[in-house]
Write a protein that holds these residues in place. Sequence first.
Motif, mmCIF file in Angstrom:
data_model
loop_
_atom_site.group_PDB
_atom_site.id
_atom_site.type_symbol
_atom_site.label_atom_id
_atom_site.label_comp_id
_atom_site.label_asym_id
_atom_site.label_seq_id
_atom_site.Cartn_x
_atom_site.Cartn_y
_atom_site.Cartn_z
ATOM 1 N N ALA A 81 3.777 5.513 -4.986
ATOM 2 C CA ALA A 81 4.106 4.983 -7.100
ATOM 3 C C ALA A 81 3.055 6.529 -7.493
ATOM 4 O O ALA A 81 3.951 6.747 -8.346
ATOM 5 N N GLY A 82 1.953 6.273 -7.115
ATOM 6 C CA GLY A 82 1.073 7.204 -7.476
ATOM 7 C C GLY A 82 1.675 8.749 -7.754
ATOM 8 O O GLY A 82 0.623 9.244 -7.831
ATOM 9 N N GLN A 83 1.902 9.346 -6.421
ATOM 10 C CA GLN A 83 2.133 10.486 -5.881
ATOM 11 C C GLN A 83 3.329 10.750 -6.544
ATOM 12 O O GLN A 83 3.084 11.987 -7.242
ATOM 13 N N GLN A 115 2.323 1.418 -3.371
ATOM 14 C CA GLN A 115 1.396 2.190 -4.217
ATOM 15 C C GLN A 115 1.434 3.794 -4.752
ATOM 16 O O GLN A 115 1.130 4.473 -5.047
ATOM 17 N N SER A 116 1.242 4.316 -2.850
ATOM 18 C CA SER A 116 1.175 5.431 -2.260
ATOM 19 C C SER A 116 1.772 6.337 -2.959
ATOM 20 O O SER A 116 1.588 7.705 -3.371
ATOM 21 N N GLN A 119 3.502 13.396 -14.278
ATOM 22 C CA GLN A 119 2.371 14.521 -14.929
ATOM 23 C C GLN A 119 2.093 15.757 -15.327
ATOM 24 O O GLN A 119 1.871 15.999 -16.142
ATOM 25 N N GLU A 161 0.885 -1.463 0.056
ATOM 26 C CA GLU A 161 -0.499 0.068 -0.090
ATOM 27 C C GLU A 161 0.773 1.193 -0.269
ATOM 28 O O GLU A 161 0.355 1.736 -0.579
ATOM 29 N N LEU A 190 3.747 9.562 -10.000
ATOM 30 C CA LEU A 190 3.517 9.689 -11.444
ATOM 31 C C LEU A 190 2.119 10.749 -11.518
ATOM 32 O O LEU A 190 2.745 11.835 -12.747
ATOM 33 N N GLU A 191 1.848 11.209 -10.661
ATOM 34 C CA GLU A 191 1.282 12.924 -10.598
ATOM 35 C C GLU A 191 2.003 14.115 -10.892
ATOM 36 O O GLU A 191 2.036 14.596 -11.151
#
Length: 163
Positions: A41-43, A38-39, A49, A35, A45-46
């Motif tokens: 990696a999400g941050q 994933q958190s 971007q 978890e 990625l954002e």
Amino acid sequence: MTTPKGPDDEGTTARAPGARIRPADLLAAATAAVEAAQSAAGQALESAQLTAGHAFDAAVRLPPASAQLAAQLPGLIDNLTIAVDRLNSTIDRLDRTLALADPAFAAYDRLLPRLEAVIALGEDVFGALARLPGVSILGRVTGIGAKSGQAEPPPPAVSKRRR
């Protein structure tokens, strides 16, 4: 980050040194790690971007000529520094040359008024001589009195007699 709590764990996080790790604890720790990864990696990625979006917006708004000029700017600065260095060395060379020539300039400054006085005296002497009677004939004979801009008068015409 949260600590995994198993069904038998009542909030204790410290284990005794020799205690065995149960599979439930291992599974809970792995799930928490997944978890967290994933958190993160999400941050990331954002953030990537958002950064790419800003870079694309800047690239779209930037005219091609400006981009080309910006790309040539480091080379232009290098050329400018080389030119300034050359100019500084030339100025230093000129300064050394003028320092060597300074005594000559001082001698010219002392000599020029004397030369001007000699020239003025010579003109006064020629003016005084020109007023003396008979000097004009002497000047014509010697050629000293004739000025370069004036032509000499033509000799008198000799008339031939018929016999």
